[in-house]
Write an enzyme that holds these catalytic residues in place. Structure first.
Site, short mmCIF file in Angstrom:
data_model
loop_
_atom_site.label_atom_id
_atom_site.label_comp_id
_atom_site.label_asym_id
_atom_site.label_seq_id
_atom_site.Cartn_x
_atom_site.Cartn_y
_atom_site.Cartn_z
N SER A 23 51.35 56.72 123.39
CA SER A 23 52.33 57.91 123.31
C SER A 23 52.79 58.52 124.50
O SER A 23 53.49 59.42 124.68
CB SER A 23 51.88 59.03 122.20
OG SER A 23 50.48 59.41 122.65
N HIS A 156 89.10 76.92 99.17
CA HIS A 156 89.31 75.40 99.16
C HIS A 156 90.35 74.97 100.10
O HIS A 156 91.08 74.11 99.95
CB HIS A 156 90.09 75.36 97.74
CG HIS A 156 89.31 75.84 96.47
ND1 HIS A 156 88.61 75.12 95.67
CD2 HIS A 156 89.45 77.14 95.81
CE1 HIS A 156 88.14 76.04 94.81
NE2 HIS A 156 88.54 77.15 94.94
N SER A 277 92.35 62.59 126.79
CA SER A 277 92.41 60.98 126.00
C SER A 277 92.49 60.22 127.39
O SER A 277 93.45 60.67 128.45
CB SER A 277 93.29 60.72 125.02
OG SER A 277 93.44 59.63 124.83
N LYS A 283 96.55 64.99 124.91
CA LYS A 283 95.40 65.30 124.41
C LYS A 283 94.49 66.38 124.95
O LYS A 283 94.38 65.99 126.01
CB LYS A 283 94.78 64.25 123.50
CG LYS A 283 95.84 63.58 122.32
CD LYS A 283 94.99 62.66 121.56
CE LYS A 283 94.29 63.44 120.75
NZ LYS A 283 93.61 62.42 119.77
N ASN A 285 90.83 67.55 123.35
CA ASN A 285 90.21 67.27 122.23
C ASN A 285 88.88 68.14 122.28
O ASN A 285 88.37 68.43 123.33
CB ASN A 285 89.36 65.60 122.27
CG ASN A 285 90.63 64.76 122.31
OD1 ASN A 285 91.65 64.74 121.44
ND2 ASN A 285 90.44 63.43 122.87
N GLU A 290 82.83 68.68 118.07
CA GLU A 290 82.50 67.45 117.43
C GLU A 290 81.27 67.24 117.67
O GLU A 290 80.68 66.68 116.60
CB GLU A 290 83.55 66.41 117.78
CG GLU A 290 85.18 66.74 117.40
CD GLU A 290 85.87 65.92 118.17
OE1 GLU A 290 86.07 64.58 117.59
OE2 GLU A 290 86.76 66.19 118.96
N TYR A 317 43.25 63.74 110.44
CA TYR A 317 44.15 62.97 111.11
C TYR A 317 44.32 61.67 110.91
O TYR A 317 43.45 60.82 110.68
CB TYR A 317 43.49 63.36 112.76
CG TYR A 317 44.48 62.54 113.62
CD1 TYR A 317 45.76 63.25 114.13
CD2 TYR A 317 44.25 61.35 114.16
CE1 TYR A 317 46.30 62.50 114.97
CE2 TYR A 317 45.00 60.57 114.92
CZ TYR A 317 46.30 61.24 115.56
OH TYR A 317 47.03 60.79 116.45
N1 ARG Z 1 48.12 60.65 120.91
C1 ARG Z 1 47.50 60.95 119.68
C2 ARG Z 1 48.93 61.73 118.94
O1 ARG Z 1 49.71 62.21 119.50
C3 ARG Z 1 46.71 62.33 120.14
C4 ARG Z 1 45.49 62.12 119.19
C5 ARG Z 1 44.89 60.98 119.19
N2 ARG Z 1 43.59 60.98 118.25
C6 ARG Z 1 42.87 60.06 117.69
N3 ARG Z 1 41.99 60.03 116.97
N4 ARG Z 1 43.35 58.73 118.12
O2 ARG Z 1 48.60 62.01 117.83
#
Ligand code: ARG
Length: 464
Positions: A23, A156, A277, A283, A285, A290, A317
């Site tokens: 991550s 409306h 444009s 134009k 815009n 948007e 978890y």
């Molecule tokens: N990178 C993990 C997350 O974002 C952190 C927690 C990880 N915990 C574990 N037991 N693998 O969720």
């Protein structure tokens, strides 16, 4: 590279598995929060005697060094080390030696990541509340200048009754006020500490969760360690509040887009909030409006995403929960960006008061005035509605509006009509007379603006 949890494993994962599971590409956004949580944790470990003062001091010094590097964006992270926690721990150990490994005493990455996200979201929600307040200030300033600017009000998308432009703007002011209240309500549930919940069951070390919570300025702690590490309802609440806010911004954007069209010409956006444009030189815009309308989709998507991620997860978890972050970051950025742009766009837009006022003179949106007039003189409203309906039809056939009819023509429809009818038909009079609480009458709008000012001052105190 040796895995920090490598003891139980014999094979090293293929690189792509590492990458898929990691991550760090996104949770590096939490680097400062992760350090802040660790600083509080190590202070607690020292206070409770779990670590010696000397050990804790070394760790703290190392963490602060990492912090200053992080602020200068000098840290480089490795996918091999999976996430922000393991990356920082490894950097810490490189910096201060094996004592760095003591930081994780009495803690798990599960309570650590939850803590990081509470810290992160608390900070961001405060920014959002401040930005909402700024947008409201801009709206209020615009409204104050346009209390007596009359424009058609719609239902409306058909002209219904004339209203004050300030009243229209103030409708959004109150929507944003409720959005702000929802964020502040959300803050109460963000502002509690999961730290010390451990992996799920607490810890055998004599930790002091209240102390670390206090150091991080949390109002309290999660009562249940399993709840603390496994729920993400505080993020869902944030995403849901943000979805409602974006829905409001999107409706407002839609109106800005309509109003700045050739068909309406009620407003003109400043050049800095519009684009030309590449092919049609004439134009201009309303791109920013948007885009905000469009970006509402991703915020709804992020809410649906997280609700879906969590719905089938057994306690506590699960790795699925790693998917909670990108939608949260994306929503924070989208909401902050949208609010900034919106405030600027409203502050700089030019209001074509003449066009607004002229358009109220060229329609039948004063028909209700006639019906009210007759019923004020004793005719049942239903009957009055019928008489006026016929008069409108008469005008349509004749190719004119109600105010163009002669008194004789009016009196043919009903003897109750008198000379003062022309005053009543004037759109300005129509607005002015809607003096019921919360109505568009100029007096009511002024009252509302004064009330609104009080709300703004209150908030400035509360986000300090
Ligand atoms: N990178 C993990 C997350 O974002 C952190 C927690 C990880 N915990 C574990 N037991 N693998 O969720």
């Amino acid at each position: 590279m040796k895995k920090l949890w490598g003891g139980r494993f014999t094979k090293s994962a293929e690189e792509w598995v590492d990458e898929f599971g990691a991550s760090i590409s996104f949770d590096q956004e939490l680097v400062l929060e992760d350090i802040e949580g660790s600083v509080a944790h190590v202070a607690m470990l020292s206070k409770t005697g779990i670590l010696t003062e000397e050990e804790a001091e070394k760790i703290k010094t190392g963490l602060l060094q990492l912090k200053s590097k992080a602020e200068k964006e000098e840290l480089s992270f490795s996918v091999k080390l999976e996430d922000i926690h393991l990356n920082l721990e490894s950097m810490l150990t490189d910096l201060i030696g094996p004592v760095g490994g003591k930081l994780h005493t009495g803690r798990s990455r599960n309570d650590q990541i939850a803590t990081d996200m509470h810290l992160y979201l608390r900070k961001q929600v405060k920014v959002i509340v401040t930005l909402l307040n700024e947008l409201q200030t801009v709206l209020l300033e615009k409204a104050e200048r346009h209390i007596e600017t009359v424009m058609p009000g719609y239902t409306h998308l058909q002209r219904a009754q004339p209203i004050s432009f300030a009243h229209h703007l103030m409708a959004y002011f109150w929507m944003f006020e409720r959005d702000k209240q929802r964020y502040q309500e959300n803050l109460k549930r963000i502002n509690i500490s999961p730290l010390g919940a451990g992996a799920l069951a607490g810890t055998t070390f004599p930790i002091d969760r209240f102390y670390s919570a206090e150091l991080m300025d949390f109002e309290g702690i999660y009562e249940n360690s399993m709840d603390a590490v496994s729920d993400r309802d505080f993020i869902i609440e944030f995403l849901s509040t943000s979805s409602i806010l974006m829905m409001h911004l999107s409706r407002f954007s839609e109106e800005i887009i309509l109003w700045s069209s050739q068909e309406f010409k009620f407003i003109e956006l400043d050049d800095s909030y519009s684009t030309g444009s590449s092919i049609m030189p004439q134009k201009k815009n309303p791109d920013m409006a948007e885009l905000i309308r469009g970006k509402t989709g991703r915020v709804y998507g992020n809410l649906m995403g997280l609700l879906t991620i969590l719905k089938g997860l057994p306690l506590a978890y699960n790795k699925d929960m790693q998917e909670d972050k990108e939608g949260m970051f994306d929503t924070v950025k989208t909401v902050i960006g949208s609010l900034r742009i919106f405030a600027g766009m409203i502050a700089t837009m030019k209001v074509n008061t003449n066009v607004m006022e002229e358009s109220t003179k060229n329609d039948f949106s004063n028909a209700t005035e006639l019906a009210d007039y007759l019923s004020n003189k004793g005719m049942p409203f239903r009957e009055a509605h019928e008489v006026v309906g016929k008069l409108v039809l008469y005008c349509v056939n004749k190719g004119c509006y109600l105010q163009n009819l002669s008194l004789a023509e009016f009196r043919e429809a009903s003897e109750l009509f008198e000379e003062d009818i022309y005053h009543v038909l004037n759109p300005k009079t129509a607005v002015q007379r809607r003096n019921s609480a919360g109505g568009t009458g100029f007096k009511q709008v002024e009252l509302a603006i004064n009330k609104a000012k009080l709300c703004l001052n209150e908030i400035k105190e509360s986000v300090k």
